[in-house]
Design a protein around this motif. Structure first.
Motif, PDB file in Angstrom:
ATOM      1  N   ILE A 129       0.846  -1.185   0.000  1.00  0.00           N
ATOM      2  CA  ILE A 129       0.000   0.000   0.000  1.00  0.00           C
ATOM      3  C   ILE A 129       0.885   1.241   0.000  1.00  0.00           C
ATOM      4  O   ILE A 129       1.915   1.293   0.680  1.00  0.00           O
ATOM      5  CB  ILE A 129      -0.966   0.028   1.197  1.00  0.00           C
ATOM      6  N   TYR A 130       0.488   2.222  -0.795  1.00  0.00           N
ATOM      7  CA  TYR A 130       1.184   3.496  -0.884  1.00  0.00           C
ATOM      8  C   TYR A 130       0.163   4.585  -0.544  1.00  0.00           C
ATOM      9  O   TYR A 130      -0.831   4.754  -1.244  1.00  0.00           O
ATOM     10  CB  TYR A 130       1.776   3.697  -2.279  1.00  0.00           C
ATOM     11  N   ILE A 131       0.409   5.297   0.554  1.00  0.00           N
ATOM     12  CA  ILE A 131      -0.503   6.335   1.031  1.00  0.00           C
ATOM     13  C   ILE A 131       0.141   7.690   0.763  1.00  0.00           C
ATOM     14  O   ILE A 131       1.265   7.950   1.211  1.00  0.00           O
ATOM     15  CB  ILE A 131      -0.784   6.185   2.533  1.00  0.00           C
ATOM     16  N   VAL A 132      -0.551   8.544   0.015  1.00  0.00           N
ATOM     17  CA  VAL A 132      -0.030   9.873  -0.292  1.00  0.00           C
ATOM     18  C   VAL A 132      -0.948  10.914   0.329  1.00  0.00           C
ATOM     19  O   VAL A 132      -2.155  10.694   0.487  1.00  0.00           O
ATOM     20  CB  VAL A 132       0.093  10.105  -1.808  1.00  0.00           C
ATOM     21  N   GLY A 133      -0.367  12.058   0.691  1.00  0.00           N
ATOM     22  CA  GLY A 133      -1.149  13.110   1.326  1.00  0.00           C
ATOM     23  C   GLY A 133      -0.679  14.487   0.914  1.00  0.00           C
ATOM     24  O   GLY A 133       0.506  14.709   0.658  1.00  0.00           O
ATOM     25  N   VAL A 134      -1.625  15.421   0.845  1.00  0.00           N
ATOM     26  CA  VAL A 134      -1.355  16.824   0.534  1.00  0.00           C
ATOM     27  C   VAL A 134      -1.969  17.672   1.634  1.00  0.00           C
ATOM     28  O   VAL A 134      -3.127  17.475   2.007  1.00  0.00           O
ATOM     29  CB  VAL A 134      -1.954  17.221  -0.832  1.00  0.00           C
ATOM     30  N   LEU A 135      -1.222  18.644   2.138  1.00  0.00           N
ATOM     31  CA  LEU A 135      -1.696  19.496   3.218  1.00  0.00           C
ATOM     32  C   LEU A 135      -2.613  20.588   2.681  1.00  0.00           C
ATOM     33  O   LEU A 135      -2.251  21.333   1.765  1.00  0.00           O
ATOM     34  CB  LEU A 135      -0.498  20.126   3.939  1.00  0.00           C
ATOM     35  N   ASN A 136      -3.812  20.677   3.256  1.00  0.00           N
ATOM     36  CA  ASN A 136      -4.746  21.764   2.960  1.00  0.00           C
ATOM     37  C   ASN A 136      -4.990  21.949   1.467  1.00  0.00           C
ATOM     38  O   ASN A 136      -4.967  23.067   0.938  1.00  0.00           O
ATOM     39  CB  ASN A 136      -4.235  23.089   3.559  1.00  0.00           C
ATOM     40  N   GLY A 137      -5.209  20.873   0.772  1.00  0.00           N
ATOM     41  CA  GLY A 137      -5.500  20.979  -0.659  1.00  0.00           C
ATOM     42  C   GLY A 137      -6.096  19.695  -1.177  1.00  0.00           C
ATOM     43  O   GLY A 137      -6.096  18.670  -0.489  1.00  0.00           O
ATOM     44  N   ASP A 138      -6.617  19.759  -2.381  1.00  0.00           N
ATOM     45  CA  ASP A 138      -7.159  18.552  -3.002  1.00  0.00           C
ATOM     46  C   ASP A 138      -6.027  17.657  -3.468  1.00  0.00           C
ATOM     47  O   ASP A 138      -4.892  18.104  -3.672  1.00  0.00           O
ATOM     48  CB  ASP A 138      -8.053  18.933  -4.184  1.00  0.00           C
TER      49      ASP A 138
END
Length: 429
Positions: A166-175
Motif C-alpha cells: 500500500i502506498y498512502i499519499v497526502g497533501v496538506l490543505n488541498g485537493d
C-alpha cells in the motif's frame, strides 16, 4: 503549489537502505526537480551502513528520541510493517512496532510538510477488521491532509516480483489527484504467465509496459558459493533425475501438497520406500479436509481416519518405519507428519519465465533458481534486482545483511511511478 518547482527538501524516516529515497530521487530527476535530503533516520545498523555506502550519510538514530527537525517539504516513511503483515502476528497498534505510525503522526503535526508518502504491507487495510486503517486515515485528515492510497503489485512495474504493498499519499490543505489506480496484479507466477497478454493494457492504458521475468535479472556468472551443496543436489536428483529444470516453481515444504517436494521424497532423514512416500503424500493431501477438522495445517489423524484414503494393507509396517525415521509422529494413537522445512537449503525454486514470490527478510537467502541445469540460491544482487535496485547501487560485503535488507525493502520502480504520478498531478499543476 502552482508554478515551477526547483527543489524538494525531504525527510527519510524508517529509511532502511534508502529505497523510497531512491524512488523519489529518480522521479524528480525525470521531472528536472532538485532534491535535498535534510534528515534521515534508521535504527538498523547494517541498513545504515548500506545507506551510508550509497548516499554518503549514516542515518542511525531512534526516531522516538528525536524532537528537533529541520524544515522540509516532503516526508517519506516506510514505517515498520511487521505488526500488520500476514507473516507477523498482526498485533497492529497493540504492538510496540505498530505504534511507530504515531511517530510519523507526531512529526507531521510538528512540521506540517506539504506532502508525504507512506508505504506499508497490504494487511494494514484489513487489520482489526479495518479499524487500524480507519484510525490512520482519520488521524492524518485531522492534521489537515487530504489523502489517497493505492494497492499496487511490483510485477506490474517491470519488476519480476509478486509484491503487493500500500502506498498512502497526502497533501496538506488541498485537493489530491492521482491517475494511477490500485491493481493487485497476478497472485502468483502461474497466473502471471497465463494472463500476461491481458496485462498489456493494465495500469497504463494504451501504453504497453514491459514485463520482466526472473531470467531477466539473473547474473551471467554468479559466484560458485551460491550453488547448492553436492549433498543437497544428490537429494534433489532422487526426485527429478538429471534434468533439474523440472524444479522450476516447486516449493520444498512438508505440510503442503500440490507442486511441492517433501523431506521424505528427498530422503533428508533417511531414504524412504515408494510405499512410505505414497503414505506421507496421501496424509499431507488429505489431513486438511473438513471432515477431519478445520485446522489450517491439518490435524493428527487416527488409523481409522487414515484408512479412509490410504487403502494399502501395510499400514502398521509403513507407519512404524516412518516413525522410526522421524518423518511421522504417533501420540495417543494419532499420526502427524514431522515437518522440518527450515532444513532445506532452498525452500522455493523460482520459474525463470515467471515472477518471484514475495521476498521477505527471513527467507530471501533460501530462494533458488536452476541456471544452466545447476540448482543454486539466488544472489544478493539478484535479490536487489527483483526489487528494482539499479546495479549502480552498492551492496555490503555481508550477504546475510543484504538478504535481510532487500527482503524488507520497497520496490524502487513502484515508488518512482507513484511519485511521478503524484508530483505531476499535485506539485506541477
Amino acid at each position: 503549489m502552482a508554478g515551477e518547482i526547483v527543489l524538494i527538501r525531504f525527510a527519510d524516516l524508517f529509511a532502511g537502505t534508502g529505497g523510497i529515497r531512491l524512488g523519489l530521487e529518480q522521479a524528480c530527476s525525470e521531472l528536472n526537480i532538485v532534491t535535498n535530503c535534510v534528515f534521515s533516520s534508521e535504527i538498523d545498523k547494517n541498513a545504515c551502513l548500506s545507506y551510508e555506502l550509497n548516499f554518503g550519510e549514516n542515518p542511525f538514530s531512534d526516531i522516538r528520541k528525536i524532537y528537533d527537525f529541520p524544515d522540509f517539504d516532503f516526508l517519506l516513511a516506510g514505517f515498520p510493517c511487521q505488526s500488520f503483515s500476514y507473516a507477523g502476528k498482526r498485533k497492529g497498534f497493540g504492538d510496540t512496532r505498530g505504534t511507530l505510525f504515531f511517530e510519523v503522526e507526531r512529526i507531521l503535526k510538528q512540521k506540517k510538510p506539504t506532502c508525504f508518502l507512506l508505504e506499508n504491507v497490504r494487511g494494514i487495510t484489513t487489520h482489526d477488521k479495518g479499524r487500524t486503517f480507519k484510525t490512520i486515515r482519520k488521524n492524518l485528515r485531522d492534521i489537515g491532509y487530504k489523502i489517497d492510497h493505492l494497492l499496487l503489485n511490483s510485477s506490474n512495474f517491470d519488476v519480476p516480483h509478486n509484491r503487493v504493498r500500500i502506498y498512502i499519499v497526502g497533501v496538506l490543505n488541498g485537493d489530491i489527484k492521482m491517475t494511477l489506480s490500485s491493481d493487485l496484479g497476478a497472485a502468483d507466477t502461474h497466473k502471471f504467465k497465463r494472463n500476461l497478454s491481458n496485462y498489456q493494457q493494465s495500469l497504463f492504458g494504451k501504453e504497453k509496459p514491459k514485463f520482466k521475468v526472473v531470467k531477466d535479472v539473473l547474473e551471467k556468472k554468479p559466484d560458485f558459493k551460491y550453488i547448492c551443496s553436492p549433498e543437497f543436489i544428490d537429494k534433489l536428483r532422487k526426485v527429478v533425475g538429471d534434468n533439474f529444470t523440472k524444479l522450476n516453481s516447486y516449493r520444498l515444504i512438508d505440510y503442503r501438497g500440490g507442486k511441492s517436494i517433501h523431506s521424505w521424497e528427498l530422503g533428508v532423514k533417511g531414504d524412504c520406500s515408494s510405499e512410505e512416500i505414497e503414505f506421507m503424500n496421501l496424509l499431507i493431501a488429505n489431513r486438511r479436509k473438513k471432515i477431519f477438522g478445520s485446522h489450517q495445517d491439518g490435524k493428527s489423524l487416527t488409523k481409522h481416519q487414515i484408512l479412509s484414503f490410504y487403502h494399502a494393507d501395510n499400514f502398521d509396517e509403513v507407519t512404524t518405519t516412518l516413525v522410526e525415521k522421524g518423518y511421522l509422529s504417533c501420540y495417543e494413537g494419532k499420526y502427524n507428519p514431522v515437518c522440518g522445512n527450515m532444513s532445506f537449503e532452498v525452500f522455493k525454486f523460482l520459474d525463470p519465465d515467471g515472477i518471484s514470490i514475495t521476498l521477505t527478510a527471513s527467507d530471501a537467502n533460501r530462494l533458488g533458481i536452476v541456471q544452466d541445469n545447476i540448482p543454486r540460491r539466488i544472489t544478493p544482487r539478484e535479490c536487489a534486482r527483483l526489487q528494482g535496485y539499479p546495479d549502480s547501487y552498492k551492496l555490503l560485503d555481508n550477504d546475510n545483511a543484504v538478504y535481510k535488507q532487500i527482503g524488507n525493502s520497497v520496490s524502487i520502480p513502484v515508488v518512482k511511478a507513484v511519485l511521478l504520478d503524484f508530483i505531476k498531478n499535485n506539485y506541477m499543476k
